[in-house]
Every structure is written in structure tokens, then in C-alpha cells.
Design an enzyme around this catalytic site. Structure first.
Site, PDB file in Angstrom:
ATOM      1  N   HIS A 128       0.856  -1.180   0.000  1.00 16.81           N
ATOM      2  CA  HIS A 128       0.000   0.000   0.000  1.00 16.81           C
ATOM      3  C   HIS A 128       0.899   1.239   0.000  1.00 16.81           C
ATOM      4  O   HIS A 128       2.066   1.169   0.371  1.00 16.81           O
ATOM      5  CB  HIS A 128      -0.920  -0.005   1.221  1.00 16.81           C
ATOM      6  CG  HIS A 128      -2.071  -0.952   1.084  1.00 16.81           C
ATOM      7  ND1 HIS A 128      -3.331  -0.662   1.526  1.00 16.81           N
ATOM      8  CD2 HIS A 128      -2.157  -2.191   0.547  1.00 16.81           C
ATOM      9  CE1 HIS A 128      -4.152  -1.679   1.261  1.00 16.81           C
ATOM     10  NE2 HIS A 128      -3.455  -2.636   0.677  1.00 16.81           N
ATOM     11  N   CYS A 154      -6.976   5.723   1.040  1.00 19.07           N
ATOM     12  CA  CYS A 154      -6.682   5.228   2.380  1.00 19.07           C
ATOM     13  C   CYS A 154      -7.465   6.075   3.369  1.00 19.07           C
ATOM     14  O   CYS A 154      -7.249   7.279   3.447  1.00 19.07           O
ATOM     15  CB  CYS A 154      -5.189   5.322   2.669  1.00 19.07           C
ATOM     16  SG  CYS A 154      -4.848   4.818   4.366  1.00 19.07           S
ATOM     17  N   ASN A 170      -3.768   0.962  -2.622  1.00 18.55           N
ATOM     18  CA  ASN A 170      -2.661   0.165  -3.157  1.00 18.55           C
ATOM     19  C   ASN A 170      -1.750   1.083  -3.945  1.00 18.55           C
ATOM     20  O   ASN A 170      -2.126   2.199  -4.286  1.00 18.55           O
ATOM     21  CB  ASN A 170      -3.209  -0.909  -4.103  1.00 18.55           C
ATOM     22  CG  ASN A 170      -4.134  -1.873  -3.394  1.00 18.55           C
ATOM     23  OD1 ASN A 170      -5.341  -1.799  -3.544  1.00 18.55           O
ATOM     24  ND2 ASN A 170      -3.565  -2.758  -2.602  1.00 18.55           N
TER      25      ASN A 170
END
Ligand code: ZN
Length: 314
Positions: free
Chosen positions: A210, A241, A250
């Protein structure tokens, strides 16, 4: 050198978006990415629809994706029940996440480590009942491997032991997953070495990263230099996020493909075709932010895609 980009947007991206993408749009997305040269796509997850309504059509998506020549159709399975559905749908690759943080495992999958390992064994049992040429590839993914939001750092010995137990249960391979975006290039090198030392070099080839703290591509480079050759990424960094506004979820497939091609590492991806896939996702998820630098800035003047001539000192 050649690297496999494994697109996880239709699973990891969509499960972190509140809107539900239509089944037709998912199919168009997957088809367009395969046409752009992406050879492996994680198309969904076999979780109960009430938990993730965004992925309720995973079985239909798997059947569709299987009709695309040359595409490896991967799915996430949380347990043996999900694996049974995935096998029935005909997925080529199953990934079972095992959170190396037991607290996270209990919160996320409501299972202890022993219980997840037991599920892995059950899944192996189901796979072995299939004719050899119809068996999906089965990976146990060591999630929260680089640290957990609940427990912090997880001891090496615990990670090594869980990797070994997954292989003993009959997994074909283990993977490393930076679920929390805690990894840095040094910790990537360290964990690859640790886990490969336990399972063997050929049983750890992929990593799921990530970009939560902006180190995604630096971590990719560390992974490549450590000998890995399969990198997960999500088109447009879809999903974002929740803890880090402005950060993709990601790592971004387009930026990853650009970096690799710029370095002379073959990906099989046609960059212009890949960039064009964004319009399908944008149209299907209005208002959802997509991330990525190279698509904003454009390719450098005179840029040509290379042909896999680069070698990395491993
Ligand atoms: Zn993820």
C-alpha cells in the site's frame, strides 16, 4: 527481466469504495486491462454479500474473466466456505489472508491463527479432490506482516512460524502483505529474506503493498532487488486510504508499470492502453478520486517502452 503486475483494483480497490460498481462496468474494466497486457487480475472476494455488497457478483465476474485468453483469474477467500465457492466458479488462483497479528485476525476474520491454518488445510483438501489439471494455485498471504495498527510490530519468529505453518498446511506459496502501509525498503528486504529462509526462494515471489505513507514504489524496488517478481497494484490507486487523505490505497498500477518500463523491465503492458482504462473506472464511479502521477504528468518526451533488457542485482 520480467515482472508480473497483479491488478487488485476490482477487489482491494472496490471493497474500499462505498459505491457499488455495476457488474457490466467491472467486466469492461477487467477486459480493458487484460487487453492492455495485464496478465493477472484479482477480480473479487468470496465474502458474504452482506459484509461486502460491492463484491456480491464475484462468481459472475470470475466466470466472465475466465473467458479472457491468457488471463489468470485470482480471488481472495476468507475461509474454506469462500474457497468452495471460488473453486465452483473456476478461479485460477486463491489467496487466503492470514493476519500475522492475532488481534487483527480476530477482529477481521474472527479467527485465531490456529483456526485460519485449519481453514488452509481444509482448502488444500478441497483442491486435492480436483483433477490435477484443474487445481487452482493456492497462496497463503501473510497480512499485516510489516506491522499492525492494533499490535504494532510483530516478532520475526511469529511471522516465520506462520509462514512455515501455511506451507505445512499445503499452500503452494506464501505472499507478503503490507496491509497497513507500514513497510519501508529495509523492512521489505528483511522480511523477504526471513520468509524465504523458511519457505524457500521459489515459495515467496509476490508482495502486496500500500502507498499509505508514500513509500510504495520505493518498497517495490526493494522487493525486486530481493528477488520478488510479482507486484500487486490497483488502477488509479482506487479505494484511497481512510487514514491518510490524499494517499492512494494500493500502489498505483499506472505508476508502477511506468517505473518498470522506464527501468527497462518488461511488464507486457501497453502504457497508453493502460492509462485509457481509467476512463472506464471514472465513468463507473463518479466522484471517486483516482490517484497516480504519470497519468497527470504524461510520459516523458521521447519515452519508449523497453524490452526487458534490464537486470537488477539480486
Ligand atoms: Zn490491500
Amino acid at each position: 527481466m520480467r515482472v508480473l503486475i497483479s491488478e487488485v483494483g476490482p477487489r482491494d480497490g472496490l471493497q474500499n469504495v462505498s459505491a457499488t460498481m455495476s457488474t457490466d462496468a467491472k467486466k469492461a474494466w477487467i477486459k480493458a486491462e487484460a487487453d492492455a497486457g495485464i496478465r493477472e487480475i484479482e477480480v473479487g472476494s468470496f465474502v458474504p454479500a452482506k459484509l461486502l455488497p460491492q463484491l456480491a457478483d464475484t462468481a459472475e465476474i470470475v466466470s466472465y474473466a475466465r473467458t479472457i485468453p491468457g488471463l489468470t483469474v485470482a480471488v481472495l477467500v476468507p475461509n474454506a466456505r469462500g474457497a468452495s465457492d471460488a473453486i465452483a466458479a473456476g478461479a485460477h488462483k486463491l489467496t487466503l489472508p492470514l493476519s500475522v497479528s492475532e488481534t487483527h485476525s480476530l477482529r477481521n476474520l474472527r479467527r485465531t491463527h490456529d483456526q485460519v491454518i485449519e481453514e488452509a488445510g481444509k482448502i488444500v483438501g478441497m483442491i486435492k479432490e480436483l483433477p490435477e489439471d484443474q487445481r487452482p494455485h493456492f497462496e497463503g498471504s501473510l497480512s499485516t506482516a510489516f506491522g499492525c495498527t492494533l499490535e504494532g510490530a510483530i516478532p520475526d519468529a511469529q511471522i516465520a512460524s506462520l509462514a512455515e505453518r501455511l506451507m505445512d498446511a499445503g499452500c503452494d506459496e506464501v505472499g507478503l502483505s503490507d496491509t497497513t502501509g507500514y513497510a519501508d525498503p529495509s523492512s521489505v528486504r528483511h522480511l523477504v529474506k526471513l520468509v524465504r529462509g523458511v519457505v524457500g526462494d521459489d515459495r515467496l515471489t509476490g508482495i502486496h503493498l500500500h502507498n499509505t505513507r508514500g513509500l510504495g514504489l520505493a518498497n517495490v524496488l526493494a522487493a525486486l532487488e530481493s528477488g520478488l517478481d510479482t507486484i500487486d497494484a490497483s488502477l488509479g490507486g482506487l479505494g484511497g486510504c481512510p487514514f491518510a487523505p490524499g494517499a492512494s490505497g494500493n500502489i498505483v498500477t499506472e505508476d508502477l508499470a511506468f517505473m518498470l518500463e522506464a527501468m527497462g523491465i518488461e511488464t507486457g503492458v501497453d502504457l497508453d492502453k493502460l492509462f485509457a482504462v481509467r476512463s472506464i473506472v471514472e465513468a463507473a464511479l463518479p466522484g471517486e478520486p483516482l490517484y497516480g502521477f504519470v497519468t497527470d504528468a504524461g510520459l516523458p518526451k521521447g519515452f519508449t517502452q523497453h524490452t526487458g533488457k534490464a537486470e537488477l542485482a539480486a
